[in-house]
Design an enzyme around this catalytic site. Sequence first.
Site, PDB file in Angstrom:
ATOM      1  N   GLU A 136       2.468  79.974  -6.126  1.00 29.48           N
ATOM      2  CA  GLU A 136       1.006  80.002  -5.942  1.00 29.48           C
ATOM      3  C   GLU A 136       0.633  80.190  -4.471  1.00 29.48           C
ATOM      4  O   GLU A 136      -0.100  79.386  -3.882  1.00 29.48           O
ATOM      5  CB  GLU A 136       0.381  78.727  -6.506  1.00 29.48           C
ATOM      6  CG  GLU A 136       0.563  78.614  -8.016  1.00 29.48           C
ATOM      7  CD  GLU A 136      -0.212  77.491  -8.683  1.00 29.48           C
ATOM      8  OE1 GLU A 136      -0.608  76.542  -7.990  1.00 29.48           O
ATOM      9  OE2 GLU A 136      -0.419  77.562  -9.908  1.00 29.48           O
ATOM     10  N   GLU A 140       3.513  79.948 -15.669  1.00 28.70           N
ATOM     11  CA  GLU A 140       2.944  78.618 -15.905  1.00 28.70           C
ATOM     12  C   GLU A 140       1.725  78.764 -16.798  1.00 28.70           C
ATOM     13  O   GLU A 140       0.902  79.663 -16.592  1.00 28.70           O
ATOM     14  CB  GLU A 140       2.492  77.944 -14.599  1.00 28.70           C
ATOM     15  CG  GLU A 140       3.600  77.403 -13.758  1.00 28.70           C
ATOM     16  CD  GLU A 140       3.093  76.632 -12.543  1.00 28.70           C
ATOM     17  OE1 GLU A 140       2.049  75.952 -12.645  1.00 28.70           O
ATOM     18  OE2 GLU A 140       3.754  76.718 -11.500  1.00 28.70           O
TER      19      GLU A 140
HETATM   20  C1  BG6 Z   1       0.213  74.646 -10.742  1.00 28.38           C
HETATM   21  C2  BG6 Z   1       1.370  74.239  -9.884  1.00 28.38           C
HETATM   22  O1  BG6 Z   1      -0.894  74.825  -9.938  1.00 28.38           O
HETATM   23  O2  BG6 Z   1      -0.288  73.758 -11.666  1.00 28.38           O
HETATM   24  C3  BG6 Z   1       2.207  73.102 -10.457  1.00 28.38           C
HETATM   25  O3  BG6 Z   1       2.201  75.323  -9.584  1.00 28.38           O
HETATM   26  C4  BG6 Z   1       1.279  72.085 -11.079  1.00 28.38           C
HETATM   27  O4  BG6 Z   1       3.000  72.582  -9.433  1.00 28.38           O
HETATM   28  C5  BG6 Z   1       0.527  72.748 -12.213  1.00 28.38           C
HETATM   29  O5  BG6 Z   1       1.905  70.926 -11.515  1.00 28.38           O
HETATM   30  C6  BG6 Z   1      -0.366  71.825 -13.001  1.00 28.38           C
HETATM   31  O6  BG6 Z   1      -1.205  71.136 -12.141  1.00 28.38           O
HETATM   32  P1  BG6 Z   1      -1.319  69.561 -12.191  1.00 28.38           P
HETATM   33  O7  BG6 Z   1      -2.171  69.216 -11.058  1.00 28.38           O
HETATM   34  O8  BG6 Z   1      -1.914  69.248 -13.515  1.00 28.38           O
HETATM   35  O9  BG6 Z   1       0.065  69.034 -12.060  1.00 28.38           O
END
Ligand code: BG6
Length: 478
Positions: free
Chosen positions: A176, A377
């Site tokens: 990211e 993701e």
């Molecule tokens: C993404 C990141 O933005 O979102 C991860 O690459 C992160 O590291 C994921 O864990 C989910 O976000 P969060 O804040 O719910 O853990």
Amino acid sequence: MKTLRSDFLWGGATAANQFEGAWDVDGKGPSTSDMCTNGSHKTPKRITRQIEEGTLYPSHEAIDFYHHYKEDIALFAEMGFKTFRLSIAWTRIFPTGMEEKPNEAGLAFYDRVFDECLKYGIEPLVTISHYEMPFALTEAYNGWAGRECIDHFVRYCEVLFERFKDKVKYWLTFNEINAGTMKMGNFLSLGILNEGTDDFINQVDNEQLRFQGLHHQFIASAKVVKIAHEKYPQFQMGNMICFITMYPYSCNPDDILEAQKDMQMMNWFCSDIQVRGEYPYYAKRYFEENNITVKMEKGDFEILKDGCVDFYTFSYYMSSCVAKNPIQEQVSGNLMGGLKNPHLKESDWGWQIDPKGLRYTLNEIYARYGIPLMVVENGLGAYDIIEEDGSINDDYRIDYLKEHIEQMKEAVADGVDLMGYTPWGCIDLVSASTGEMAKRYGFIYVEKYDDGTGTLARRKKKSFNWYQKVIASNGENL
Ligand code: BG6
């Protein structure tokens, strides 16, 4: 309807600082994420310059993948994973980032992990830097604000490439990277500490430093992509963007232009550089109007041109709305919030759920770059409940993933070249934004709680068996 390609890379995604634990084991040095305390929905994480006695630092134990990797990878294999996205902790390899020689124990750990994956035919997908760097580099150079980090990063990558050249084919340089275009990216992705502040979320912002730090990351990324292309032709090098699809709140041309501006600087800016190899035309005006001067060196343009990535990867959790004069209700979101979209529901953490937005986004990205894409993701952070019989019935998560996979397939039918899908937090892990454990994404439940207690035992959720079926049918049986 067109089906997914037969070599589609189904899997799951994680990050070292959110799941490995063992923060000071076998010679590992402290990383920026090791200096972050826990937080919550309402209390921001803090950054501490020294480790405070009695304070909880979620990365220190996390879910202790370091000592559970065999069990965890066996569970991934049971689901049928073809790939597993993980990141390497830079500080296991170079504890301060500045050593000349790497730490053998750190390299040996990843050898064991990759061997275990390959034993099951699981292809590792490695993020080289996922929201952490040696804390010593933050102290020495204010993180990526200092150009010195480029050489340290290149040395780190050269060591990884040479050591793992026969085990890892897919590499992503920075997770990211576009977080650096947002205030949240100060410490999270750039390791920049602005004096007088220790609040992770509300840090004093210095946009000038952020864009300077980003420039250094672009150069570092391009340099290692070039090295990979020249020395390791079997490698596939990717970027990684947090894609937050922005819709204009209305058809008012002012809202349309506002959304276009945000799309450009937050979503497209970094990948325009990493995919096309040059700063995009719209950056000039943005920099002028915001008094940003990025210091570059002779030869930087050539470096960027010579280091374009082979494939584009991104995270997608939600979409957001933008208006020129916002008077509507605000909602929270990944890295940044936005305006509430009346057509969408939200997660327990206020992220707006928008599966069709994924189809739209895949099409937009593919139309712009025409290179293979991967969703690395996606997922639903939710509270899970263990029933009396021990089961965890996470139908809400199954629904979320199912709807997103359906839209991925639509995008493929539209003609998008999609390589794979690795839902986030395939095993419960620490939340990046809040440090919580209660915000769970996994197919596998981990008995670990917000106060740092828990047996660390693993349990399959209902979604585990569902995802196994999805993979076995290559996405046909949802
Ligand atoms: C993404 C990141 O933005 O979102 C991860 O690459 C992160 O590291 C994921 O864990 C989910 O976000 P969060 O804040 O719910 O853990």
